[in-house]
Design an enzyme around this catalytic site. Structure first.
Site, PDB file in Angstrom:
ATOM      1  CG  ASP A  15      -1.682   1.235   1.423  1.00 11.71           C
ATOM      2  OD1 ASP A  15      -2.340   1.642   0.441  1.00 11.71           O
ATOM      3  OD2 ASP A  15      -1.647   1.837   2.518  1.00 11.71           O
ATOM      4  CG  ASP A  17      -1.572   7.607   0.572  1.00 15.13           C
ATOM      5  OD1 ASP A  17      -0.725   8.457   0.279  1.00 15.13           O
ATOM      6  OD2 ASP A  17      -2.504   7.267  -0.191  1.00 15.13           O
TER       7      ASP A  17
HETATM    8  O1  LIG Z   1      -8.359  10.873  -2.663  1.00  8.90           O
HETATM    9  P1  LIG Z   1      -7.281   9.986  -3.159  1.00  8.90           P
HETATM   10  O2  LIG Z   1      -5.905  10.623  -3.186  1.00  8.90           O
HETATM   11  O3  LIG Z   1      -7.632   9.358  -4.463  1.00  8.90           O
HETATM   12  O4  LIG Z   1      -7.109   8.836  -2.093  1.00  8.90           O
HETATM   13  C1  LIG Z   1      -8.093   7.897  -1.734  1.00  8.90           C
HETATM   14  C2  LIG Z   1      -7.700   7.225  -0.428  1.00  8.90           C
HETATM   15  O5  LIG Z   1      -6.396   6.675  -0.571  1.00  8.90           O
HETATM   16  C3  LIG Z   1      -5.925   5.935   0.533  1.00  8.90           C
HETATM   17  O6  LIG Z   1      -4.615   5.526   0.273  1.00  8.90           O
HETATM   18  C4  LIG Z   1      -5.954   6.745   1.808  1.00  8.90           C
HETATM   19  O7  LIG Z   1      -5.725   5.861   2.877  1.00  8.90           O
HETATM   20  C5  LIG Z   1      -7.292   7.433   2.009  1.00  8.90           C
HETATM   21  O8  LIG Z   1      -7.222   8.351   3.065  1.00  8.90           O
HETATM   22  C6  LIG Z   1      -7.691   8.180   0.762  1.00  8.90           C
HETATM   23  O9  LIG Z   1      -8.946   8.737   0.962  1.00  8.90           O
END
Ligand SMILES: O=P(O)(O)OC[C@H]1O[C@@H](O)[C@H](O)[C@@H](O)[C@@H]1O
Length: 237
Positions: A15, A17
């Site tokens: 993963d 983030d």
């Molecule tokens: O809004 P994005 O950048 O497409 O990300 C979607 C999700 O991505 C995930 O990796 C995060 O844990 C979430 O917090 C986030 O909402």
């Protein structure tokens, strides 16, 4: 065991983030501001860390909006992906959060976890490496963290929408990552900090699920499918 993974594992699916980069806290902050802007003027209780961890973390953007609002019994119209950020629809609220995270990332930058970089350096010698994230901002974040050279396959929020995949906690995105790397799920290890992510790893029948605890939720990570929980990937070196 090599790098803390059972024999037979030939690929690692990370993963993004919260596992590779410290951007999970930035997402959390942007979500808190977004939802508090909706909740507080209506006299509703604020968005909490538990709300984030249980309903939003790891899920694709609009799934997170739907899951959190449903947990509070709130219904808003679905809208469409082009909705402007000021509209109180699922898509408008999601777009509001994306405008915020965009500014936060631009102003504060992206840092990879040092322990993760050390792990990636070792892992690239032994395993195929893929990134599987719900974020549509993945390429930009990987690039800013200088991690793109490690990535042999990428499944992100854009691919999830393009290919009509179900988001985490469904296993689809991890299964797509394994397919891109040409490995059976049983031969791949999943690395996840989100409850929805370890659940996806378990649901996909992956060979090993590493829970990365950045939020003091080791028990919940185990309960949702992690085979092992570490606080930093360097513990596996
Ligand atoms: O809004 P994005 O950048 O497409 O990300 C979607 C999700 O991505 C995930 O990796 C995060 O844990 C979430 O917090 C986030 O909402």
């Amino acid at each position: 065991m090599k790098l803390g993974l059972p024999d037979g594992i030939t690929a690692c699916l990370f993963d993004l983030d919260g596992v590779l980069t410290s951007t999970a806290v930035l997402h959390r902050r942007a979500w808190r501001r977004t939802f508090d802007d909706y909740l507080l003027p209506r006299g509703l209780p604020p968005f909490t860390e538990a709300d984030y961890l249980n309903h939003v973390d790891g899920r694709p953007r609009y799934d997170g909006v739907r899951a959190f609002l449903a947990s509070r019994g709130i219904t808003v119209p679905e809208g469409t992906p082009g909705d402007p950020p000021e509209l109180d629809t699922v898509h408008g609220i999601g777009n509001r959060k994306n405008a915020l995270i965009d500014t936060i990332i631009r102003e504060e930058g992206v840092t990879p976890y040092p322990g993760t970089v050390r792990y990636l350096e070792a892992a690239r010698e032994l395993f195929k490496i893929g990134v599987v994230t719900s974020s549509a901002n993945a390429t930009r974040v990987l690039d800013a963290a200088r991690l793109l050279p490690y990535v042999q396959a990428q499944v992100d929020g854009l691919v999830i929408v393009r290919d009509g995949l179900r988001g985490k906690p469904a296993p689809d995105s991890f299964l797509a990552g394994a397919r891109l790397l040409g490995v059976e799920p049983a031969r791949a290890a999943v690395f996840e900090d989100a409850l929805s992510g370890v659940a996806a790893g378990r649901a996909g029948g992956f060979g090993y699920v590493v829970g990365v605890d950045r939020a003091g939720q080791a028990e919940a990570l185990r309960g949702n499918g992690a085979d092992v929980v570490v606080e930093d990937l360097a513990e596996l070196l």
